[in-house]
Design an enzyme around this catalytic site. Structure first.
Site, PDB file in Angstrom:
ATOM      1  N   CYS A  61       0.808  -1.222   0.000  1.00 31.98           N
ATOM      2  CA  CYS A  61       0.000   0.000   0.000  1.00 31.98           C
ATOM      3  C   CYS A  61       0.839   1.268   0.000  1.00 31.98           C
ATOM      4  CB  CYS A  61      -0.958  -0.033   1.177  1.00 31.98           C
ATOM      5  SG  CYS A  61      -1.984  -1.514   1.113  1.00 31.98           S
ATOM      6  N   HIS A  63      -2.561   8.483   5.636  1.00 31.40           N
ATOM      7  CA  HIS A  63      -2.814   7.177   5.010  1.00 31.40           C
ATOM      8  C   HIS A  63      -4.275   6.825   5.305  1.00 31.40           C
ATOM      9  CE1 HIS A  63      -1.824   3.472   3.089  1.00 31.40           C
ATOM     10  NE2 HIS A  63      -2.034   2.734   4.163  1.00 31.40           N
ATOM     11  N   GLU A  89      -1.410   5.419  13.097  1.00 32.04           N
ATOM     12  CA  GLU A  89      -1.036   6.666  12.426  1.00 32.04           C
ATOM     13  C   GLU A  89      -1.144   7.829  13.404  1.00 32.04           C
ATOM     14  OE1 GLU A  89      -3.025   7.342   8.698  1.00 32.04           O
ATOM     15  OE2 GLU A  89      -1.470   8.768   8.074  1.00 32.04           O
ATOM     16  N   LYS A 120      -9.131   8.741   1.486  1.00 29.78           N
ATOM     17  CA  LYS A 120      -9.745   7.407   1.388  1.00 29.78           C
ATOM     18  C   LYS A 120     -11.185   7.397   1.897  1.00 29.78           C
ATOM     19  CE  LYS A 120      -5.452   4.676   1.581  1.00 29.78           C
ATOM     20  NZ  LYS A 120      -4.423   5.645   2.029  1.00 29.78           N
ATOM     21  N   HIS A 140      -9.470   2.723  -0.682  1.00 26.29           N
ATOM     22  CA  HIS A 140      -8.039   2.451  -0.687  1.00 26.29           C
ATOM     23  C   HIS A 140      -7.633   1.930  -2.059  1.00 26.29           C
ATOM     24  CE1 HIS A 140      -4.080   1.495   0.339  1.00 26.29           C
ATOM     25  NE2 HIS A 140      -4.246   0.860   1.489  1.00 26.29           N
ATOM     26  N   PHE A 168       1.236  -3.485   4.194  1.00 31.73           N
ATOM     27  CA  PHE A 168       1.558  -4.839   4.652  1.00 31.73           C
ATOM     28  C   PHE A 168       3.021  -5.133   4.329  1.00 31.73           C
ATOM     29  CE2 PHE A 168      -2.914  -6.950   4.116  1.00 31.73           C
ATOM     30  CZ  PHE A 168      -3.357  -6.255   5.226  1.00 31.73           C
TER      31      PHE A 168
END
Lengths: 422, 391
Positions: free
Chosen positions: A172, A312, A323, A344, A349, A408
């Site tokens: 990501c 994010h 975050e 987002k 996403h 990830f």
């Protein structure tokens, strides 16, 4: 004579072209209009049946000619549209004549191809049958759809990029990494310009199911546009989405020399890998904190010079909590007064594209003087005390943005962008 | 000599020949090696299988091993070999500041689940519903992570604590070329001091063979050296399971910790030539890296007909002594170029070549002070590196 090198004596890297495609539409104008109006692109899935699926909504891009042609074809079209828009805006005509960095999803033989191949014979079973008929696909699009370098190869032809194009994945964070690779190449003096693209058209049913099995996706299907709710206490996962974005990166010297409009500066990039777990962050947030600090140090800015954070903000319980922890560690008390919003909440996403899409929106935030909102912030998470620019966009002079991307596999990449050269 | 010269200070390699730099050198130097192949499992195709590996030597936690399929385990294991070889393995500070570029494709799918879906597909027409039904109930949830390209790097971070940065490049042989070229450029420019770079490929899964064969690239029939497959049935390529990781380090950084290097990565040429101009493009890359100065060429030729013929034409024209290692290891895809660079560095470090790997390769008895490493993509993308003595 304006300064052309940064605080470390490296060429300053300008952005001279921006292109974006998301579920909100094709091009910057449509996207920006929708984004600043707080409109969501999240909608019910229609590309494939949703029987047996816990998640039945997404931010897929369903309006392109290749939207139903499989992941490789759609990823290419998203990249191509975004890059054409960015290069068009930059004023570079003819061949691009710079390197290409493409963030895109890993490829696999599609189920559509597997089923079709399986039907081509009655001999043997399972993979043995597929292998036996495989060579019959030679010369068709099936082969290029399983080559990891094929989308970049086509893009390099289409735009006249030089050298061996790099296709990358940092999950990501991929889109941000593509930009970082372009910045580094220009700083090394390898090229005056680079094309950085993030594109992801891989929202197949199998992709959705894989994320679903990891409990990563929102299952709030009833009102699709309300499902992505970063920083809310009832957030329950991200919304799978597609998109593409491209930046033309160029040394400030080259941009000035050809009289190009400078849209912003890519001032700093920072990264740090996490060694804690395959999907979870180290509980103390130290890798994300280190990535933010590395981006700030690389840019030569101090934390109090950041006016806005493009989060994010995935809307997963884990990400938003971590975050917040990282940002509050870096910014201290001031974190509560810095506007921090998540695109987002409206586009979902976009995975491999997210870092590039959100960098594009970060640059537009500075250019337009408008901060896009975090929508669906109806039930704030009391543990996350941030100014998330709830519901409605906000007019603001923004001269420096931090954009975060976490993925990830312990991927953490942060970008610092400024309106003017630092 | 420059403080930012790019030195190769660690090598980790695994192939059907065994594991580790020293084992490979000993096997190759002894000469007369017979390839280890398996022509039964995926007949009519031949593969070079992995050797026996005790994974816990580099991946001590069972839990970590269980989270990976063989491809990720192989890469993580081999990265450990390279770190150990460079004397970095258990140095927390050096690992935490180390940058990493991994060349990767995808991991292994669940063969049984796929087969059951395919079998069921013959009896019904609603294939998309069938997929949902089967995949939601039969897929192992964590398998996705074992398949993701960037999770090889992710596992290297977890197991070996390499956390300076982590980037994964994709795109067959080209990704290995870009990985090494980018790592070297970063060191040369001062953007990094020490880097872990490499890749892994595990071919013992039918999906991995499918990737080649939908392009008609796999060789059929009796095994033969890569230069001798023209005219045989099939596409000429025999794949192998294997992996190669290198530790690249600036001269200054290596000196500061008193490490001796195998060799110096002098230059890397890379390209994306159209296949009908391939010979001219290889000629250009050969000139760009000053190929005529090299004493030996470690070729990553795959056996794929067009690419292998073009490379052979150029190398023959220059009268080079060539060793095409894929005759023994098979084609290891993303790891092909790192593997070629590793063998070239070994030869330079030893100061000599190993004996020919087939009848068309000539003897090279003199001192080897410098070597080329090539990977001409079986379908697209190509690279050539020049490795010279470190001093």
């Amino acid at each position: 004579m304006a300064k052309l090198t940064d605080h470390l004596g490296r060429p300053i890297v300008a952005v001279t072209g921006i292109g974006v495609v998301t579920s909100l539409g094709v091009d910057k104008r449509d996207n920006w209009g929708a984004l600043t109006a707080g409109r969501s692109g999240i909608h019910p899935i229609t590309r494939f049946p949703v029987d047996h699926l816990n998640t039945r909504i997404s931010g897929m891009v369903d309006f392109l000619s290749s939207s139903s042609q499989g992941a490789s074809a759609l990823t290419y079209e998203l990249a191509e549209l975004a890059a054409a828009e960015a290069i068009g805006q930059s004023g570079i005509s003819g061949d691009f004549r710079g390197p290409l960095f493409l963030a895109s999803p890993p490829v696999e033989l599609s189920w559509q191809s597997r089923f079709a191949m399986y039907g081509q014979s009655d001999e043997a079973e399972g993979y043995a049958r597929l292998l036996a008929v495989a060579h019959k696909q030679n010369g068709t699009d099936v082969f290029s759809s399983v080559m990891f370098g094929a989308v970049a190869d086509r893009l390099a032809d289409r735009f006249g990029a030089v050298g061996l194009p790099i296709t990358l994945s940092t999950a990501c964070a991929s889109g941000a990494t593509a930009i970082q690779l372009g910045v580094e190449a220009i700083r090394r003096g390898e090229s005056d310009r680079a094309l950085a693209i993030g594109a992801d058209g891989s929202a197949t049913s199998e992709a959705l199911i894989r994320f679903s099995l990891l409990s990563a996706l929102s299952t709030q299907n009833d009102v699709p546009e309300k499902a992505s709710k970063p920083f809310s206490k009832d957030r329950d996962g991200f919304v799978l989405a597609e998109g593409g974005a491209a930046l033309v990166l160029e040394s400030l010297e080259s941009a000035r020399a050809r009289g190009a409009t400078v849209l912003g500066i890519l001032a700093g990039c920072g990264e740090r890998a996490d060694d804690f777990h395959r999907t979870r962050s180290k509980p103390d947030g130290s890798p994300a904190i280190a990535a933010v600090r590395a981006a700030l140090a690389d840019s030569g800015l101090s934390d109090d010079q950041i006016d806005y954070v493009n989060a994010h903000g995935t809307s997963t319980p884990e990400n938003d909590k971590m975050e917040h922890l990282s940002l509050s560690t870096v910014f201290g008390e001031r974190v509560r007064s810095i506007p921090i919003s998540s695109n987002k909440s409206m586009i979902g996403h976009t995975l491999s594209a997210a870092g590039a899409v959100e960098a594009a929106f970060s640059l537009m935030t500075m250019l337009e003087g408008v901060i896009p909102p975090t929508i669906n912030y109806d039930h704030p998470d009391p543990a996350i005390d941030l100014d998330v620019v709830p519901h409605r966009s906000r007019t603001a002079e923004v001269s420096a943005v931090l954009s975060n991307s976490f993925g990830f596999g312990g991927q953490n990449t942060c970008l610092v962008m400024t309106r003017e050269p630092v | 000599m420059s403080a930012h010269d790019v030195l190769i200070t660690g090598i980790g390699i695994v192939s059907s020949l065994g594991e580790g730099a020293e084992t490979h050198w000993n096997v190759l130097a002894a000469g007369g090696v017979e390839p280890r192949i398996d022509s039964e499992r995926y007949a009519p195709f031949t593969i070079h299988p992995l050797p026996e590996i005790d994974w816990s030597r580099q991946i001590p936690k069972r839990g970590d091993q269980r989270q990976m399929e063989t491809w990720q385990r192989l890469g993580t294991y081999t990265a450990g070999l390279a770190l150990e070889d460079a004397g970095i393995k258990d140095d927390d500070a050096l690992c935490a500041s180390m940058d990493m570029v991994v060349a990767a494709g995808g991991g292994e799918r669940d063969e049984a689940v796929d087969a059951s879906i395919l079998a069921a597909s013959r009896a019904r027409r609603d294939h998309e519903v069938l997929l949902n039904e089967k995949l939601t109930t039969e897929l192992r949830p964590t398998l996705f992570l074992a398949q993701l390209a960037n999770l090889l790097a992710g596992n290297i971070s977890i197991v070996h604590k390499v956390t300076g940065s982590s980037r994964t490049f994709m795109g067959e042989e080209g990704s290995g070329v870009s990985a090494i070229a980018t790592a070297a450029a970063r060191i040369r420019s001062g953007q990094a001091t020490h880097m872990l770079v490499g890749g892994a490929f595990q071919t013992e899964h039918p999906d991995m063979l499918l990737g080649y064969e939908v392009g008609g690239y796999l060789h059929r029939g009796p095994h033969a050296p890569v230069w001798k497959r023209k005219g045989s049935a099939g596409g000429g390529l025999v794949s192998g399971s294997g992996s190669a990781f290198l530790v690249l380090e600036s001269r200054e950084h290596a000196a500061s910790r008193g490490r001796r290097a195998y060799g110096r990565l002098v230059s890397v040429a890379q390209g994306r030539a159209k296949r009908d101009d391939l010979e001219a493009a290889i000629e250009g890359m050969y000139a760009q890296v000053q190929g005529d100065d090299a004493d030996i060429v470690i070729s990553g030729a795959s056996g794929a007909h067009a690419a292998t013929s073009a490379e052979k034409a150029v190398l023959d024209r220059h009268g080079a002594a060539v060793r095409a290692f894929s005759t023994l290891t098979g084609h290891i895809r993303e790891a092909q170029f790192p593997f070629a660079v590793a063998l070239a560095a070994l030869a330079v470090g030893q100061g000599k070549a190993f004996p020919p790997l087939g009848p068309s390769e000539k003897q090279a008895d003199g001192t080897v002070k410098s070597a080329l490493a090539t990977a001409i993509g079986y379908h697209f993308f190509e690279g050539v590196a020049h490795i010279a003595a470190a001093e």
